[in-house]
Structure formats: structure tokens, C-alpha cells
Design a protein around this motif. Structure first.
Motif, PDB file in Angstrom:
ATOM      1  N   CYS A  24      28.291  38.521  45.913  1.00 28.71           N
ATOM      2  CA  CYS A  24      28.887  39.782  46.339  1.00 28.71           C
ATOM      3  C   CYS A  24      28.053  40.405  47.451  1.00 28.71           C
ATOM      4  O   CYS A  24      26.849  40.161  47.543  1.00 28.71           O
ATOM      5  CB  CYS A  24      28.986  40.770  45.171  1.00 28.71           C
ATOM      6  N   PRO A  40      27.577  38.714  40.877  1.00 29.81           N
ATOM      7  CA  PRO A  40      28.731  39.302  40.196  1.00 29.81           C
ATOM      8  C   PRO A  40      28.328  40.115  38.961  1.00 29.81           C
ATOM      9  O   PRO A  40      28.936  41.159  38.683  1.00 29.81           O
ATOM     10  CB  PRO A  40      29.571  38.081  39.820  1.00 29.81           C
ATOM     11  N   ALA A  43      27.179  43.338  40.224  1.00 31.84           N
ATOM     12  CA  ALA A  43      28.309  44.084  40.787  1.00 31.84           C
ATOM     13  C   ALA A  43      29.108  44.786  39.690  1.00 31.84           C
ATOM     14  O   ALA A  43      29.505  45.950  39.836  1.00 31.84           O
ATOM     15  CB  ALA A  43      29.219  43.144  41.576  1.00 31.84           C
ATOM     16  N   ALA A  47      29.438  48.821  39.461  1.00 28.33           N
ATOM     17  CA  ALA A  47      30.753  49.445  39.481  1.00 28.33           C
ATOM     18  C   ALA A  47      30.956  50.345  38.264  1.00 28.33           C
ATOM     19  O   ALA A  47      31.566  51.414  38.365  1.00 28.33           O
ATOM     20  CB  ALA A  47      31.841  48.373  39.542  1.00 28.33           C
ATOM     21  N   LEU A 159      31.129  52.070  46.231  1.00 27.99           N
ATOM     22  CA  LEU A 159      31.640  52.132  44.868  1.00 27.99           C
ATOM     23  C   LEU A 159      32.231  53.484  44.487  1.00 27.99           C
ATOM     24  O   LEU A 159      32.855  53.608  43.440  1.00 27.99           O
ATOM     25  CB  LEU A 159      30.535  51.729  43.890  1.00 27.99           C
ATOM     26  N   LEU A 167      33.023  46.317  50.333  1.00 32.34           N
ATOM     27  CA  LEU A 167      32.499  45.492  49.244  1.00 32.34           C
ATOM     28  C   LEU A 167      33.369  44.261  49.082  1.00 32.34           C
ATOM     29  O   LEU A 167      34.589  44.363  48.959  1.00 32.34           O
ATOM     30  CB  LEU A 167      32.457  46.282  47.930  1.00 32.34           C
ATOM     31  N   CYS A 169      33.382  40.050  47.264  1.00 34.79           N
ATOM     32  CA  CYS A 169      32.770  39.056  46.378  1.00 34.79           C
ATOM     33  C   CYS A 169      33.470  37.719  46.610  1.00 34.79           C
ATOM     34  O   CYS A 169      34.602  37.693  47.098  1.00 34.79           O
ATOM     35  CB  CYS A 169      32.912  39.459  44.910  1.00 34.79           C
ATOM     36  N   HIS A 258      37.536  48.542  45.195  1.00 37.52           N
ATOM     37  CA  HIS A 258      36.205  47.926  45.157  1.00 37.52           C
ATOM     38  C   HIS A 258      35.788  47.585  43.728  1.00 37.52           C
ATOM     39  O   HIS A 258      35.139  46.555  43.494  1.00 37.52           O
ATOM     40  CB  HIS A 258      35.176  48.865  45.799  1.00 37.52           C
ATOM     41  N   TRP A 259      36.146  48.449  42.780  1.00 40.28           N
ATOM     42  CA  TRP A 259      35.856  48.155  41.370  1.00 40.28           C
ATOM     43  C   TRP A 259      36.495  46.828  40.975  1.00 40.28           C
ATOM     44  O   TRP A 259      35.882  45.995  40.299  1.00 40.28           O
ATOM     45  CB  TRP A 259      36.378  49.283  40.488  1.00 40.28           C
ATOM     46  N   ALA A 262      34.604  43.920  42.469  1.00 38.86           N
ATOM     47  CA  ALA A 262      33.334  43.741  41.767  1.00 38.86           C
ATOM     48  C   ALA A 262      33.527  43.042  40.424  1.00 38.86           C
ATOM     49  O   ALA A 262      32.657  42.299  39.960  1.00 38.86           O
ATOM     50  CB  ALA A 262      32.650  45.093  41.560  1.00 38.86           C
ATOM     51  N   ASN A 263      34.672  43.256  39.798  1.00 37.48           N
ATOM     52  CA  ASN A 263      34.969  42.656  38.496  1.00 37.48           C
ATOM     53  C   ASN A 263      35.792  41.375  38.596  1.00 37.48           C
ATOM     54  O   ASN A 263      36.215  40.831  37.577  1.00 37.48           O
ATOM     55  CB  ASN A 263      35.726  43.660  37.624  1.00 37.48           C
TER      56      ASN A 263
END
Length: 317
Positions: A24, A40, A43, A47, A159, A167, A169, A258-259, A262-263
Motif C-alpha cells: 500500500c 495491508p 493499512a 483506516a 484516511l 491511497l 494498495c 480509501h477505507w 485499505a481493506n
């Protein structure tokens, strides 16, 4: 000697949040600006910290303080060990009243109790970051948080959504638990509270306590309709009613987008779209790309992905 030096470097990188298999990246919204690379796992935790902060209506500065603290204390990893009985992202000690072992190793709880203490620090937003963090943590190394400020500010901007499409990944799946839209819903509720899944036009949840620094209550009994799910697609409406702490609709939308990125590895998210841009898992550069369809965006993004009024999340299954 060489092996010892390499091992020592690896330990330092692990403890301080070093990149090691990053996956990420956050880039500055300014041309030629700073970059922060992380894994990750890091991240997901970052988040969560940001989501809990905005759910408490805490400002972006508070999120940056929390992120810098977690980078220093755990390298943004939910540690099951530490000095004496210190545990979790913030190395909180059950023996010092921070919560039970189970609670302080729950990232959402750990972030929430950190913000609860930070909100009690007078004028924390005006203090140097390391001073504000130290007044919460009371660490034996009070100046240690300062070295993470630049990275934390960069992360906080992405975030909390104030820095758009910054952001990314690689999205390589590392899922070990349930996935699909239902798992995404559960993770959103865990991090943001039930209000995130409310339909446009619905009232947001009440807050416990007065003013900023109190987390919203979840009211399943309120009968508020949730965001729309269709097959592998979860559509999150973004409106004035889904924002928190006086933040704009655009900021809320980019925070949710972005959340999701990140997930992506943990929840096997295939693509995320918002405001005419789309991120797709597995791209070599993982960049946000323009959808190239302003008409689709204006219509809510049904063809090109999420429009200005919704975030569209597509899972692998």
C-alpha cells in the motif's frame, strides 16, 4: 556480523512501522510530495484509527496524533505483547485502566479509548504533536512521536478524505475470514458505526456525551434502512446526512473509498469507485483512474462506478 546487522535492521523496521512488503502507498496531494509505503495489515489498522476518530467528530489533527502514536508504539500492528502488560496498536496497559486484554487488542476499541483521553487534553490541536501524544501515553520516550509526524499527517489527509485519490494498495488477497458484501458491511459498522450504512436522507445516530470526542451510538432498533447491496456490489450513499464533524460530502466519500482500498486485501475487494475515479485490484501501479464518463458520474455512476453521491465497492465474491 553482516547477518546480525540485517537482523537488527529488520527488528527496527518492524517496531517502527518500516515498509517491508508494503503493498500500500499514500502519496501527497502536492506534485512531487512525500510518499509513505506500508503493508495491508498496517493499512487496515490505520483506516480503523481514522474511521473511529471521524465517528467521534474529532478533527484531522487528532487523527494525525493517533496515527503517529500507533506508528511509534506498534508500527501500526495489533501486537499481542509489549513492555510489561502493554498490548495492541497503542500498547495500552490493562493494569493501568485502559481496558481488558481483549478490549485493548480490539483496534476499534483501542482507538476509541485513545481519542477519549486525547479529547481531555486542553488545546491538544494547538500543541506540538509529540507533546499531545505524550500527555495521553505518558511514555518513557516523550520525544519519540515527533519523528512520525510527517508520515502521520500524510496518512491522516488520505484516511479522513481531505486528500482525494491518494491511497492505493495492490489488492493481493490475504483474506483469512469471511468476505463478500456482508463482511464489508460488518467491517464498516465496526469502524465507523451504524451511521455509515444509512441511506441518504436518514438521520445520523446520536452521540454519547456532548460535542466532539463522543462516539456515535448504534441504534439497530431505529429501523433505518441500510446501504444497497446487489450481488457483489455494495453502494454507500454519501450525503450531508452521512458526514460527521462538519466534514464535506467529498471528504466523507473519499474517506470511505480509501477505507475500502485499505481493506481490499483483507476483505477481497476487487474494485472501488467514487467521483468519477476507480481503483482496481491487481493493477501493476494500483492507481486511481478516471472512468472517462462524466455522464455516468452525473447519473450516480451506475456504468462507470461510484458517482459524486455514492461510493461503489465490488467484492470478488
Amino acid at each position: 556480523m553482516v547477518l546480525s546487522a540485517v537482523a537488527g535492521y529488520a527488528v527496527v523496521q518492524y517496531v517502527s512501522g518500516g515498509t517491508g512488503d508494503p503493498g500500500c502507498r499514500v502519496v501527497s496531494g502536492d506534485a512531487g510530495g512525500a510518499t509513505y509505503e506500508f503493508s495491508p495489515e498496517q493499512a487496515v489498522n490505520a483506516a480503523t484509527i481514522a474511521a473511529v476518530g471521524t465517528d467521534r467528530a474529532m478533527p484531522e489533527r487528532a487523527v494525525a496524533i493517533a496515527l503517529a502514536t500507533a506508528i511509534q508504539e506498534s508500527g501500526l500492528r495489533n501486537l499481542a505483547h509489549g513492555d510489561r502488560d502493554s498490548l495492541g496498536l497503542f500498547q495500552q496497559r490493562p493494569s493501568q485502566g485502559w481496558g481488558t486484554e481483549q478490549q485493548v487488542t480490539d483496534p476499534a476499541y483501542a482507538a476509541d479509548v485513545f481519542y477519549k483521553h486525547l479529547a481531555k487534553v486542553h488545546d491538544y490541536a494547538e500543541l506540538p504533536l509529540t507533546v499531545a501524544a505524550q500527555r495521553v501515553q505518558r511514555s518513557g520516550y516523550p520525544e519519540a512521536y515527533a519523528k512520525h509526524e510527517q508520515d502521520a499527517v500524510l496518512l491522516a489527509a488520505a484516511l479522513t478524505g481531505t486528500s482525494a485519490a491518494t491511497l492505493t494498495c495492490d489488492g493481493r488477497s490475504r483474506a483469512t475470514a469471511a468476505t463478500g458484501p456482508a463482511a464489508v458491511r460488518a467491517a464498516l459498522t465496526r469502524d465507523f458505526g451504524r451511521g455509515t450504512l444509512r441511506q441518504e436522507g436518514a438521520k445520523t445516530g446520536s452521540q454519547t456525551g456532548a460535542g466532539a470526542g463522543a462516539r456515535k451510538t448504534s441504534s439497530a432498533a431505529a429501523g433505518v434502512p441500510l446501504a444497497e447491496t446487489s450481488g457483489r456490489v455494495l453502494t454507500l450513499p454519501v450525503s450531508e446526512d452521512t458526514t460527521a464533524g462538519g466534514r464535506s460530502v467529498g471528504e466523507r466519500g473519499w474517506q470511505l473509498a480509501h477505507w475500502a482500498v485499505a481493506n481490499a486485501s483483507a476483505l477481497r475487494i476487487e474494485r472501488v469507485a467514487y467521483a468519477g475515479r476507480e481503483w482496481v485490484s491487481g493493477n501493476t501501479d494500483s492507481r486511481w483512474r478516471a472512468t472517462g464518463s462524466t455522464s455516468a458520474e452525473a447519473a450516480g455512476g451506475s456504468a462507470a462506478g461510484g458517482g459524486a453521491d455514492s461510493v461503489r465497492i465490488v467484492t470478488e465474491q
